[in-house]
Design a protein around this motif. Structure first.
Motif, mmCIF file in Angstrom:
data_model
loop_
_atom_site.group_PDB
_atom_site.id
_atom_site.type_symbol
_atom_site.label_atom_id
_atom_site.label_comp_id
_atom_site.label_asym_id
_atom_site.label_seq_id
_atom_site.Cartn_x
_atom_site.Cartn_y
_atom_site.Cartn_z
ATOM 1 N N GLY A 748 0.746 -0.881 -0.160
ATOM 2 C CA GLY A 748 -0.028 0.322 0.317
ATOM 3 C C GLY A 748 0.878 0.973 -0.172
ATOM 4 O O GLY A 748 1.791 1.432 0.478
ATOM 5 N N PRO A 749 0.462 2.173 0.102
ATOM 6 C CA PRO A 749 0.860 3.559 -0.557
ATOM 7 C C PRO A 749 1.570 4.195 1.656
ATOM 8 O O PRO A 749 1.424 3.577 2.494
ATOM 9 C CB PRO A 749 0.455 5.260 -0.324
ATOM 10 N N LEU A 750 2.863 4.926 1.206
ATOM 11 C CA LEU A 750 3.860 5.172 1.979
ATOM 12 C C LEU A 750 2.703 6.532 2.583
ATOM 13 O O LEU A 750 2.674 7.740 1.968
ATOM 14 C CB LEU A 750 4.844 5.769 1.269
ATOM 15 N N THR A 751 2.679 6.220 3.789
ATOM 16 C CA THR A 751 2.150 7.238 4.940
ATOM 17 C C THR A 751 2.538 8.254 5.387
ATOM 18 O O THR A 751 3.530 7.715 6.584
ATOM 19 C CB THR A 751 0.476 6.861 5.006
ATOM 20 N N VAL A 752 1.612 9.276 6.001
ATOM 21 C CA VAL A 752 2.649 9.828 6.748
ATOM 22 C C VAL A 752 2.268 9.566 8.136
ATOM 23 O O VAL A 752 3.840 9.700 9.169
ATOM 24 C CB VAL A 752 1.551 11.147 7.033
ATOM 25 N N THR A 753 1.580 8.641 8.632
ATOM 26 C CA THR A 753 1.365 7.651 9.992
ATOM 27 C C THR A 753 3.184 6.967 9.554
ATOM 28 O O THR A 753 2.985 6.586 10.878
ATOM 29 C CB THR A 753 -0.076 7.315 10.403
ATOM 30 N N THR A 754 3.500 5.685 8.413
ATOM 31 C CA THR A 754 3.834 5.195 8.662
ATOM 32 C C THR A 754 5.318 5.752 9.383
ATOM 33 O O THR A 754 5.837 5.320 9.875
ATOM 34 C CB THR A 754 3.920 4.768 7.187
ATOM 35 N N VAL A 755 5.868 6.682 8.314
ATOM 36 C CA VAL A 755 7.382 7.503 8.532
ATOM 37 C C VAL A 755 6.638 8.195 10.108
ATOM 38 O O VAL A 755 8.263 8.080 11.177
ATOM 39 C CB VAL A 755 7.227 9.303 7.895
ATOM 40 N N LEU A 756 5.746 8.766 10.511
ATOM 41 C CA LEU A 756 6.055 9.276 11.964
ATOM 42 C C LEU A 756 6.397 7.518 13.044
ATOM 43 O O LEU A 756 6.679 7.819 13.748
ATOM 44 C CB LEU A 756 4.702 10.073 12.016
ATOM 45 N N ASN A 757 5.025 6.553 12.806
ATOM 46 C CA ASN A 757 5.263 5.660 13.070
ATOM 47 C C ASN A 757 6.710 5.222 13.707
ATOM 48 O O ASN A 757 7.932 4.603 14.874
ATOM 49 C CB ASN A 757 4.931 4.328 13.234
ATOM 50 N N GLU A 758 7.635 5.749 12.578
ATOM 51 C CA GLU A 758 8.932 4.648 12.517
ATOM 52 C C GLU A 758 10.194 6.212 13.624
ATOM 53 O O GLU A 758 10.980 5.579 13.916
ATOM 54 C CB GLU A 758 9.791 4.555 11.115
ATOM 55 N N LEU A 759 9.951 7.055 13.007
ATOM 56 C CA LEU A 759 10.494 7.971 13.769
ATOM 57 C C LEU A 759 10.448 8.353 15.398
ATOM 58 O O LEU A 759 11.169 8.220 16.254
ATOM 59 C CB LEU A 759 10.284 9.477 13.512
ATOM 60 N N SER A 760 9.266 7.526 15.513
ATOM 61 C CA SER A 760 9.043 7.082 16.939
ATOM 62 C C SER A 760 9.496 6.077 17.905
ATOM 63 O O SER A 760 10.188 6.071 19.173
ATOM 64 C CB SER A 760 7.151 7.136 17.197
ATOM 65 N N ASN A 761 9.611 4.987 16.948
ATOM 66 C CA ASN A 761 10.615 4.383 17.410
ATOM 67 C C ASN A 761 12.095 4.542 17.456
ATOM 68 O O ASN A 761 12.649 3.736 18.510
ATOM 69 C CB ASN A 761 10.213 3.111 16.192
ATOM 70 N N GLN A 762 12.747 5.722 16.868
ATOM 71 C CA GLN A 762 13.952 6.243 17.064
ATOM 72 C C GLN A 762 14.200 6.902 18.103
ATOM 73 O O GLN A 762 15.393 7.398 18.800
ATOM 74 C CB GLN A 762 14.434 7.141 15.930
ATOM 75 N N LEU A 763 13.041 7.722 18.268
ATOM 76 C CA LEU A 763 13.425 8.313 20.032
ATOM 77 C C LEU A 763 13.734 7.394 21.497
ATOM 78 O O LEU A 763 12.512 5.649 21.150
ATOM 79 C CB LEU A 763 11.860 8.897 20.475
ATOM 80 N N THR A 764 14.402 7.853 22.329
ATOM 81 C CA THR A 764 14.951 7.081 23.431
ATOM 82 C C THR A 764 14.841 7.215 24.223
ATOM 83 O O THR A 764 14.451 7.053 25.385
ATOM 84 C CB THR A 764 16.937 7.183 23.638
ATOM 85 N N ILE A 765 13.579 8.722 24.928
ATOM 86 C CA ILE A 765 13.106 8.933 26.292
ATOM 87 C C ILE A 765 11.769 8.825 25.886
ATOM 88 O O ILE A 765 10.736 9.144 25.653
ATOM 89 C CB ILE A 765 13.618 11.006 25.737
ATOM 90 N N ALA A 766 11.189 7.991 27.444
ATOM 91 C CA ALA A 766 10.369 7.601 27.459
ATOM 92 C C ALA A 766 9.036 8.957 27.799
ATOM 93 O O ALA A 766 7.594 8.546 26.794
ATOM 94 C CB ALA A 766 9.470 6.590 28.525
ATOM 95 N N GLU A 767 9.378 10.393 27.617
ATOM 96 C CA GLU A 767 8.437 11.201 28.231
ATOM 97 C C GLU A 767 7.970 12.180 26.811
ATOM 98 O O GLU A 767 7.814 12.715 26.544
ATOM 99 C CB GLU A 767 8.994 12.045 28.722
ATOM 100 N N CYS A 768 8.863 11.620 25.430
ATOM 101 C CA CYS A 768 8.548 12.439 24.436
ATOM 102 C C CYS A 768 8.239 11.128 23.450
ATOM 103 O O CYS A 768 8.449 10.055 23.588
ATOM 104 C CB CYS A 768 9.911 12.828 24.191
#
Length: 869
Positions: A748-768
């Protein structure tokens, strides 16, 4: 009961043939061994199995042994663990027999590599390495992992690892590794400025490590004149080897570096702490050995010991810098400490302290060196655990990827702040892992034919924890972009034109604002508007075929859509199921998404759910019902006869009632629904105004909610009416790479949510966490915001630091992000930090030394007395 014998096995091996052989001799009359190599390999394996299994004393051991050989699992570690479980004690002969056979099927016996262990200088590593190779029953990759655990991360410059790599783990005639030796570091080679360093880097990390690594480190290292020319490549390699992580704690010797949760460090661990202690002990002998310089000093136990300790710790703990440097100390600190402590009688030649220090960067160069003053005393700001990093240090297994858990737990009694996911290594010598199920982009050195051409393939981290199922991606070069007569910009560069951020990629210029200088259809003609394309500032929303709402048709036209591509009204007001999109026996359910590409117009806003309630439990597309319970997908939710509240993970700490307008211009049924869609709330109620696009707001009848915390000076993101207390990145992305990723993944298409979800996985701080949307002008707005109900100043600063780290990784094309296929289109993302009222700001600088404070007070008193008299 089936008793497995050699005769039965022969029937299994050649069950597809029209005859049954009674012996090996009769079989060879009809089957050519050179053609039917798999058949005879199977026979050989089963014959060996019959030999080993005959030693079994128990039925369970015999059965597991026969099964082990029948299904060709002779190199799988987990299968050997099962065999050991059933065949130990009186059955140990079986296990030893299988071990000998397994070793003979590999390219070499692990024991043959025992002499490599003796090349290490650490007794503990040598002994543990020998034990691993003597007793190992695993495959080559697991052996390497065990040696890494015993001897530390592989360094291609050390004799131990050079010896291991002299003979590849696979046989010479076998297919080479898909990922090379280290695909993550291999991506850094394209950043080399000289062709020689680019080639040496490629050969080193692809396959010919032993032959080329020595020359690579000698010719292209930091200590050579070429060092600064190759700074981008070295910075990339450093990012892969020692990625920057927020916060530092648990240090004993370098305790002044603890409790700094908003600072980035590369090597905050016990090994670096010990190395700093050892360095100080060595320096006490009278000689300071640093990259690029060896300096004789007086007794540092008497001369500024705290400063020398801070220097040793800074060099080992490695605070992250904006600019790469061979020696991260500041020139001013160098001059100060050497002026105090250098042994001038032992200085070689006519060298002076300024001459020794002049090569170092100055404090005036932002982010080029480490200022020692902040590490001369303890820091207590982070002791209250306001900011936490659940994955640092890594609590997961060596073949698992740690991700911060930010969603609600279904079972609160077993709710850890992190999630461990099985992963794939990007190469035999790589320490970089990606979680199972993701698509990765890795360099492909087979298809490149032109100079400076960069070719990649997209692969999948499969359920077998292997990188496989690779497909070729389009190659590209660093073509320049023509932006005017005799005016060019180099490929891969970022620049501004008329205050608009642009990037040049493969000869195409991509800018943050749509090129709408001439008036568009529906534009104001009588007056000059401050809107893009001279569009009107009124709010008459239209829904485009990419699933995004534009404030009016003129702005949609400016974004590249014509009348056939839009419908009147916002996308959230449309019913995607009105045309009976699903067939018989299926239920149509709205599934709204904003697509970054819409190949073949495939940006569906709905999904079809089986009414027979035959659901796929392995299809993950989380939904939340109106009671706050989360389900794996919509089908399972409806099979439980529940009501869909919103899509995404169930959210906590938010309101579930009352419409809100998101900063993306869409209306949501509740604050929780907006947050689940990774959107921050602009204001309460349905969307009704055109927000900030050009620095001027056209909002009316909008009441903004107070920010948390109240002393936060929020920023208004593009298209928004109200400020948000979050750091902002406005990312440019390459549409051609979006389309390539979409075609390869075929999911399926690459969506805004797909990119944001992957970027979220790159964050290391639990409060952000990550929120965002596609702006009306085409950029991807990324917001890094706190997700606690009452955020503190320290947590806001931590989110700022996370945003700055992401900006660096995107701008430099770091493999830490570019290895993920869904993130490869991101080119550059300038950051706007959230600010705090200065009277409430955080100060991580050390407090004044009490003696200094006393002197300062005395000095002020004397001045006061003088003025009075």
């Amino acid at each position: 009961m089936l008793i497995i014998t050699y005769t039965n096995i022969k029937q299994l091996c050649y069950g597809t043939y029209i005859f049954q052989a009674t012996s090996d001799v009769s079989l060879s009359r009809y089957c050519d061994t050179s053609v039917e190599n798999l058949l005879f390999s199977c026979l050989h394996r089963q014959k060996g199995g019959e030999k080993c299994c005959s030693h079994a004393e128990t039925f369970s051991c015999s059965l597991v042994c026969q099964s082990y050989h029948t299904y060709n699992s002779t190199n799988k570690r987990e299968e050997k663990d099962i065999l050991f479980k059933h065949c130990h004690g009186n059955n140990e002969k079986v296990y030893r027999c299988v071990q000998r056979q397994s070793r003979s099927t590999r390219a070499s016996n692990p024991a043959d590599k025992i002499p490599c262990c003796d090349r290490d200088t650490t007794p503990q590593c040598r002994d543990r390495c020998r034990d691993i190779l003597k007793t190992s029953t695993g495959d080559d990759s697991s052996i390497i992992e065990d040696v890494i655990a015993a001897c530390g991360q592989p360094d291609v410059r050390l004799p131990l690892w050079q010896c291991f790599l002299k003979t590849p783990a696979a046989k010479r005639n076998e297919t080479p590794l898909v990922t090379g030796l280290d695909s993550a570091k291999l991506q850094c080679c394209s950043k080399a400025k000289t062709s020689r360093c680019r080639d040496l880097c490629t050969w080193t990390y692809n396959s010919d490590f032993v032959q080329h690594s020595k020359e690579f480190y000698q010719s292209c290292s930091y200590i050579q004149p070429v060092s600064m020319l190759e700074a981008s490549m070295h910075n990339c390699l450093t990012d892969v080897e020692e990625p920057c992580q927020l916060g530092c704690k648990g240090l004993d010797f370098c305790s002044n570096f603890n409790y700094r949760p908003t600072q980035l460090f590369r090597s905050c661990n016990s090994q670096a702490d010990k190395a700093a202690r050892d360095a100080v002990k060595a320096w006490e002998k009278g000689t300071i050995s640093l990259p690029q310089m060896t300096i004789p000093v007086r007794d540092i136990r008497q001369c500024k010991p705290e400063v020398w300790k801070a220097i040793a710790c800074a060099l080992q703990i490695k605070p992250c810098l904006k600019k790469p440097s061979p020696l991260s100390l500041c020139m001013e600190d160098c001059i100060y400490i050497l002026s105090e402590c250098v042994d001038k009688n032992r200085l070689s030649g006519h060298k002076t302290v300024p001459q020794l220090c002049n090569a170092l960067p100055s404090k005036q160069e932002d982010g080029a060196c480490i200022s020692l003053s902040q590490y001369l005393s303890n820091n207590d700001i982070g002791k209250d655990n306001e900011v936490t990093s659940p994955c640092h240090p890594n609590p997961c297994g060596k073949r698992e990827v740690c991700q911060v858990r930010r969603r609600k737990c279904k079972h609160l009694e077993d709710c850890k702040p992190y999630i461990c996911k099985e992963g794939c290594m990007l190469g035999q010598m790589s320490t970089f892992l990606v979680p199972r199920g993701v698509y990765v982009r890795i360099p492909d050195k087979v298809h490149g034919t032109q100079p400076n051409e960069q070719c990649y393939k997209a692969c999948h981290c499969s359920h077998r924890n292997k990188i496989e199922n690779c497909k070729q991606l389009p190659c590209f070069t660093d073509k320049h972009c023509v932006i005017g007569p005799k005016h060019r910009k180099g490929g891969g560069t970022h620049f501004t034109i008329d205050k608009t951020l642009c990037a040049c990629h493969d000869g195409h210029m991509i800018c943050s604002k749509n090129n709408c200088k001439s008036p568009m259809v529906g534009a104001t003609t009588s007056i000059i508007s401050d809107m893009p394309g001279n569009c009107p500032a009124h709010y008459k929303p239209v829904c485009a075929k990419n699933g995004k709402t534009y404030p009016n048709f003129c702005l949609a036209k400016c974004a590249g859509f014509d009348e056939n591509d839009v419908v009147q009204g916002s996308c959230s007001s449309q019913d995607p199921c009105s045309n009976e999109a699903c067939g018989a026996g299926q239920r149509c359910v709205a599934r709204r998404q904003v697509c970054l590409s819409y190949i073949d117009n495939n940006c569906n806003q709905f999904e079809c759910v089986s009414e027979s309630m035959t659901c796929n439990p392995h299809y993950h597309d989380s939904v939340c019902d109106d009671t706050g319970e989360e389900f794996t997908n919509a089908c399972i939710l409806f099979s439980h006869e529940r009501t869909l509240a919103y899509r995404g993970h169930c959210m906590s700490g938010c309101s579930n009632t009352g419409e809100v307008c998101g900063h993306n211009g869409e209306t949501y049924p509740s604050q929780c629904a907006a947050m689940a869609d990774r959107t921050t709330v602009d204001y309460l109620g349905e969307c009704r105004a055109l927000g900030n696009l050009t620095g001027r707001s056209h909002c009316s009848n909008v009441k903004c909610q107070p920010l948390k915390p109240k002393h936060c000076k929020g920023l208004i993101p593009p298209g928004g009416c109200c400020p948000v207390c979050a750091a902002e990145l406005h990312a440019l992305f390459d549409p051609s790479q979006v389309e390539s990723a979409t075609r390869v993944m075929n999911e399926g298409p690459l969506t805004v949510t797909t990119v944001l979800n992957e970027l979220s996985n790159q964050l290391t701080i639990a409060e952000c966490d990550i929120f965002g949307y596609l702006s009306s002008e085409g950029g991807l707005v990324i917001l890094v915001s706190t997700i606690v109900d009452q955020p503190t100043n320290l947590q806001l600063e931590a989110c700022n630091s996370e945003a700055q780290r992401l900006e660096h990784l995107i701008r430099t094309g770091s493999p830490l992000l570019q290895s993920y296929l869904t993130l490869t289109p991101l080119l550059v993302a300038p950051v706007r930090k959230v600010t705090i009222d200065p009277s409430h700001s955080i100060n991580e600088s050390p407090s004044l030394n009490p003696s200094v404070l006393i002197l300062l007070t005395t000095f002020l008193v004397l001045i006061f007395k003088q003025r009075v008299s």
